[in-house]
Design a protein around this motif. Structure first.
Motif, mmCIF file in Angstrom:
data_model
loop_
_atom_site.group_PDB
_atom_site.id
_atom_site.type_symbol
_atom_site.label_atom_id
_atom_site.label_comp_id
_atom_site.label_asym_id
_atom_site.label_seq_id
_atom_site.Cartn_x
_atom_site.Cartn_y
_atom_site.Cartn_z
ATOM 1 N N LEU A 54 -23.771 31.450 1.940
ATOM 2 C CA LEU A 54 -23.780 30.536 0.861
ATOM 3 C C LEU A 54 -24.300 28.985 1.546
ATOM 4 O O LEU A 54 -25.237 28.564 0.935
ATOM 5 C CB LEU A 54 -22.445 30.072 0.296
ATOM 6 C CG LEU A 54 -21.684 31.192 -0.379
ATOM 7 C CD1 LEU A 54 -20.297 30.860 -0.448
ATOM 8 C CD2 LEU A 54 -22.342 31.574 -1.550
ATOM 9 N N ARG A 55 -24.069 28.748 2.683
ATOM 10 C CA ARG A 55 -24.792 27.484 3.415
ATOM 11 C C ARG A 55 -26.204 27.846 3.504
ATOM 12 O O ARG A 55 -27.014 26.955 3.377
ATOM 13 C CB ARG A 55 -23.894 27.191 4.656
ATOM 14 C CG ARG A 55 -22.640 26.698 4.223
ATOM 15 C CD ARG A 55 -21.994 26.056 5.447
ATOM 16 N NE ARG A 55 -20.410 25.656 5.452
ATOM 17 C CZ ARG A 55 -19.921 24.415 4.783
ATOM 18 N NH1 ARG A 55 -21.009 23.641 4.518
ATOM 19 N NH2 ARG A 55 -18.793 24.379 4.735
ATOM 20 N N ALA A 56 -26.421 29.112 3.993
ATOM 21 C CA ALA A 56 -27.722 29.222 4.320
ATOM 22 C C ALA A 56 -28.690 29.442 2.880
ATOM 23 O O ALA A 56 -30.007 28.921 2.859
ATOM 24 C CB ALA A 56 -27.971 30.787 5.002
ATOM 25 N N THR A 91 -27.600 37.199 -8.928
ATOM 26 C CA THR A 91 -27.860 38.323 -8.142
ATOM 27 C C THR A 91 -28.389 38.311 -6.869
ATOM 28 O O THR A 91 -28.161 39.043 -6.135
ATOM 29 C CB THR A 91 -29.406 38.768 -9.082
ATOM 30 O OG1 THR A 91 -29.019 38.989 -10.436
ATOM 31 C CG2 THR A 91 -29.704 40.168 -8.595
ATOM 32 N N GLN A 92 -29.228 37.297 -6.429
ATOM 33 C CA GLN A 92 -29.828 37.154 -4.978
ATOM 34 C C GLN A 92 -28.842 36.619 -3.971
ATOM 35 O O GLN A 92 -28.478 37.077 -3.107
ATOM 36 C CB GLN A 92 -31.277 36.631 -5.079
ATOM 37 C CG GLN A 92 -32.286 37.291 -5.783
ATOM 38 C CD GLN A 92 -33.602 36.533 -5.746
ATOM 39 O OE1 GLN A 92 -33.787 35.568 -4.993
ATOM 40 N NE2 GLN A 92 -34.392 37.027 -6.716
ATOM 41 N N VAL A 93 -28.111 35.459 -4.581
ATOM 42 C CA VAL A 93 -27.286 34.571 -3.585
ATOM 43 C C VAL A 93 -25.882 35.544 -3.358
ATOM 44 O O VAL A 93 -25.285 35.717 -2.460
ATOM 45 C CB VAL A 93 -27.112 33.118 -4.182
ATOM 46 C CG1 VAL A 93 -25.948 32.630 -3.112
ATOM 47 C CG2 VAL A 93 -28.356 32.555 -3.926
ATOM 48 N N LEU A 94 -25.285 35.828 -4.666
ATOM 49 C CA LEU A 94 -24.100 36.550 -4.669
ATOM 50 C C LEU A 94 -23.994 38.028 -4.542
ATOM 51 O O LEU A 94 -23.104 38.676 -4.411
ATOM 52 C CB LEU A 94 -23.226 35.879 -6.002
ATOM 53 C CG LEU A 94 -22.637 34.539 -5.938
ATOM 54 C CD1 LEU A 94 -22.022 34.486 -7.151
ATOM 55 C CD2 LEU A 94 -22.256 34.090 -4.371
ATOM 56 N N GLY A 95 -25.177 38.552 -4.725
ATOM 57 C CA GLY A 95 -25.477 39.938 -4.492
ATOM 58 C C GLY A 95 -24.701 40.923 -5.810
ATOM 59 O O GLY A 95 -24.499 41.860 -5.597
ATOM 60 N N LEU A 96 -24.509 40.392 -7.261
ATOM 61 C CA LEU A 96 -24.082 41.008 -8.066
ATOM 62 C C LEU A 96 -25.197 41.767 -8.613
ATOM 63 O O LEU A 96 -26.047 41.496 -8.808
ATOM 64 C CB LEU A 96 -23.253 39.884 -9.084
ATOM 65 C CG LEU A 96 -22.359 39.076 -8.561
ATOM 66 C CD1 LEU A 96 -21.663 38.182 -9.536
ATOM 67 C CD2 LEU A 96 -21.182 39.815 -7.889
#
Length: 133
Positions: free
Chosen positions: A87-89, A21-26
């Motif tokens: 992704l690196r962040a 949800t948070q990293v990929l924004g799905l």
């Protein structure tokens, strides 16, 4: 035919939900605590199960996989650099792989160890709506 749903397996649904949800924004479609997370993508579903619960008999056949699977999500090639930085962040190790003139993939792992890939559909000679912006 096309893929309607893809299943991945995780050992910690809370960590998985935060990541997807948070990293990929799905966008989370539904959740059954302790059993699964379902994400609606453009024209398909990503199903994430805790195999300890999904392997139990029920209304549908048991889903008894293990972490360590692979899924590839479509990516707008113009956004490859931005996604790599995002992704690196988030603290992920990212491998960038060039497919010649067909584009580049970004490979990384989710918290359970599944290998995820972001890539333009043209790596397979395809065109498709629903690329990650």
């Amino acid at each position: 035919m096309r893929i309607l749903e893809t299943c991945l397996y995780v050992d910690d649904l809370d960590r998985a939900e935060q990541f997807y949800t948070q990293v990929l924004g799905l966008t989370l479609h539904s959740r059954v605590p302790g059993r699964h997370l379902f994400y609606r993508l453009d024209g398909s579903m990503l199903l994430i199960f805790d195999p300890r619960a999904s392997a139990q008999p029920g209304d549908v056949p048991p889903h008894a996989g293990r972490p360590g699977g692979h899924a590839c999500l479509t990516l707008d090639p113009a956004q490859t650099d931005a996604w790599e930085a995002r992704l690196r962040a988030a603290g992920l190790t990212v491998t960038r792989y060039a497919w010649g003139d067909r584009g580049e993939s970004l490979y990384f792992h989710d918290p359970a160890g599944n290998v995820l890939e972001l890539a333009p559909p043209r790596i397979w000679g395809l065109t498709a709506p629903g690329v990650l912006p």
